[in-house]
Motif scaffolding. Structure first.
Motif, mmCIF file in Angstrom:
data_model
loop_
_atom_site.group_PDB
_atom_site.id
_atom_site.type_symbol
_atom_site.label_atom_id
_atom_site.label_comp_id
_atom_site.label_asym_id
_atom_site.label_seq_id
_atom_site.Cartn_x
_atom_site.Cartn_y
_atom_site.Cartn_z
ATOM 1 N N LEU A 1 -59.214 32.738 -65.386
ATOM 2 C CA LEU A 1 -58.329 32.125 -64.312
ATOM 3 C C LEU A 1 -58.648 30.811 -63.620
ATOM 4 C CD1 LEU A 1 -57.501 35.333 -62.071
ATOM 5 C CD2 LEU A 1 -55.984 33.734 -63.299
ATOM 6 N N ALA A 2 -60.021 30.602 -63.514
ATOM 7 C CA ALA A 2 -60.345 29.396 -62.871
ATOM 8 C C ALA A 2 -60.904 28.493 -63.556
ATOM 9 C CB ALA A 2 -61.225 29.573 -61.852
ATOM 10 N N TYR A 3 -61.686 28.621 -64.814
ATOM 11 C CA TYR A 3 -62.531 27.713 -65.691
ATOM 12 C C TYR A 3 -62.143 27.766 -67.103
ATOM 13 C CZ TYR A 3 -65.018 27.167 -61.002
ATOM 14 O OH TYR A 3 -65.661 26.757 -60.097
ATOM 15 N N VAL A 4 -62.395 26.670 -67.825
ATOM 16 C CA VAL A 4 -62.590 27.045 -69.370
ATOM 17 C C VAL A 4 -63.894 27.781 -69.482
ATOM 18 C CG1 VAL A 4 -63.313 25.639 -71.432
ATOM 19 C CG2 VAL A 4 -61.563 24.753 -69.892
ATOM 20 N N PRO A 5 -63.821 28.942 -70.532
ATOM 21 C CA PRO A 5 -64.807 29.716 -70.849
ATOM 22 C C PRO A 5 -66.046 28.873 -71.054
ATOM 23 C CG PRO A 5 -62.975 30.538 -71.579
ATOM 24 C CD PRO A 5 -62.438 29.175 -71.332
ATOM 25 N N GLY A 6 -67.188 29.271 -70.458
ATOM 26 C CA GLY A 6 -68.286 28.636 -70.712
ATOM 27 C C GLY A 6 -68.834 28.217 -72.049
ATOM 28 N N GLN B 1 -61.123 37.321 -63.286
ATOM 29 C CA GLN B 1 -61.512 37.079 -64.812
ATOM 30 C C GLN B 1 -62.677 37.756 -65.078
ATOM 31 O OE1 GLN B 1 -62.058 35.018 -62.023
ATOM 32 N NE2 GLN B 1 -63.744 33.833 -62.402
ATOM 33 N N PHE B 2 -62.716 38.273 -66.616
ATOM 34 C CA PHE B 2 -63.818 39.304 -67.046
ATOM 35 C C PHE B 2 -63.818 38.829 -68.448
ATOM 36 C CE2 PHE B 2 -59.436 41.009 -67.431
ATOM 37 C CZ PHE B 2 -59.370 41.418 -68.829
ATOM 38 N N ASP C 1 -55.590 30.995 -68.371
ATOM 39 C CA ASP C 1 -54.161 30.845 -67.722
ATOM 40 C C ASP C 1 -54.124 29.259 -67.643
ATOM 41 O OD1 ASP C 1 -52.611 32.112 -65.017
ATOM 42 O OD2 ASP C 1 -52.720 29.909 -64.874
ATOM 43 N N GLU C 2 -52.693 28.918 -68.012
ATOM 44 C CA GLU C 2 -52.305 27.649 -67.878
ATOM 45 C C GLU C 2 -53.022 26.566 -66.609
ATOM 46 O OE1 GLU C 2 -48.354 24.473 -68.593
ATOM 47 O OE2 GLU C 2 -48.277 26.523 -68.739
ATOM 48 N N ALA C 3 -53.224 27.218 -65.572
ATOM 49 C CA ALA C 3 -53.603 26.287 -64.686
ATOM 50 C C ALA C 3 -54.910 25.934 -64.803
ATOM 51 C CB ALA C 3 -53.574 27.383 -63.409
ATOM 52 N N HIS D 1 -68.336 42.082 -68.134
ATOM 53 C CA HIS D 1 -68.818 41.303 -67.333
ATOM 54 C C HIS D 1 -67.672 40.681 -66.357
ATOM 55 C CE1 HIS D 1 -70.048 37.258 -65.670
ATOM 56 N NE2 HIS D 1 -71.284 37.802 -65.725
ATOM 57 N N ALA D 2 -68.018 40.937 -64.934
ATOM 58 C CA ALA D 2 -66.736 40.417 -64.025
ATOM 59 C C ALA D 2 -67.926 39.720 -62.986
ATOM 60 C CB ALA D 2 -66.015 41.427 -63.620
ATOM 61 N N ASP D 3 -67.167 38.618 -62.445
ATOM 62 C CA ASP D 3 -68.044 37.893 -61.309
ATOM 63 C C ASP D 3 -67.157 37.621 -60.160
ATOM 64 O OD1 ASP D 3 -67.052 35.419 -61.889
ATOM 65 O OD2 ASP D 3 -68.377 35.295 -63.522
#
Length: 265
Positions: free
Chosen positions: A100-105, A203-204, A154-156, A217-219
């Motif tokens: 939701l917040a970042y590009v996957p690591g 996210q997960f 998410d597009e955001a 994994h969830a954080d």
């Protein structure tokens, strides 16, 4: 797998052999299946803190195996709080990742990775170490038999600016579109017009391991959580299906990423 990890696994095997127990009997004693014990013995899945604690408690070792795992984390360059998950990540055959917040690591550029650590939470030397660790983790995608990575974001995530970093988001989006063309990497975008959807709860990541087992994994702001209870993983898997269905198909997602990249230039 490194030398330190090999040492821990060898100690586990020797401990079980010293008890004269089969993998099935050892598993029953600590509350795990024989196949789980076998997978740990052979390095197919990492020993978690819960697994080590179960051994310590059943055989009254004084915390020997939990300490061993903690020491292993200290010897590793990766962040301690991510150590267990990273082992699952390395072992996985498939990774389903929702953000939701970042590009996957695993898909971040170095500049983008560094920007996610801004804000004074870490000392400069810690930022360098964490960024180096994150980039090293990406090597699993270049190995001879890489995991299948299916990422939904998410597009955001694509449209959120990074203040004071001109060109960063254009670079990151261009890189994302580039790697998304690889056969073993799928990137899907949930468009803004999807409105409210189930994924907004957080996210997960779900990892599928070589033995067919799944772990998630969830954080949040305070901690990371590894989820391996079958019922909980099944719940996240259902959420994944809903979120995946909200996302655009692969080709349309790549076109949207490219369009957003141009908007940043």
């Amino acid at each position: 797998m490194g030398i330190a990890t090999d040492y821990v696994l060898e100690e586990l095997r020797l401990f079980r052999a010293g008890l004269g127990l089969s993998q099935d009997d050892f598993g029953k004693a600590i509350g795990y299946s024989g196949s789980h014990v076998s997978s740990v013995d052979t390095g197919g899945r990492p020993p978690t803190k819960e697994y080590m604690r179960a051994i310590d408690e059943r055989y009254r070792t004084g915390g020997r195996f939990v300490r061993m795992l903690e020491r292993l984390a200290q010897l590793d360059a990766e962040p301690t709080w991510l150590r267990e998950w990273i082992e699952f990540e390395r072992a996985a055959t498939t990774l389903r990742w929702f953000e939701l917040a970042y590009v996957p690591g695993l898909l971040q550029t170095e500049r983008y990775a560094r920007s996610t650590l801004a804000g004074g939470r870490f000392a400069a030397e810690d930022v360098d170490r964490i960024v180096a660790s994150r980039l090293e983790r990406q090597s699993i995608l270049q190995r001879p038999r890489p995991p299948q990575l299916v990422a939904v974001l998410d597009e955001a995530v694509l449209r959120r600016p990074v203040l004071g970093q001109p060109g960063l988001m254009a670079e990151q989006c261009e890189y994302l579109a580039h790697v998304a063309a690889d056969e073993h990497i799928q990137v899907h975008v949930v468009p803004m017009d999807a409105g409210m959807y189930l994924g907004l709860a957080g996210q997960f990541i779900i990892a599928e391991l070589p033995d067919g087992a799944r772990v998630a994994h969830a954080d949040n702001q305070l901690s990371a959580q590894i989820v391996d209870a079958p019922a909980d993983v099944a719940t996240l898997a259902k959420t994944w299906e809903v979120v995946r269905n909200e996302a655009l198909p692969r080709r349309q997602s790549i076109e949207l990423i490219k369009e957003v990249a141009k908007s940043w230039t």
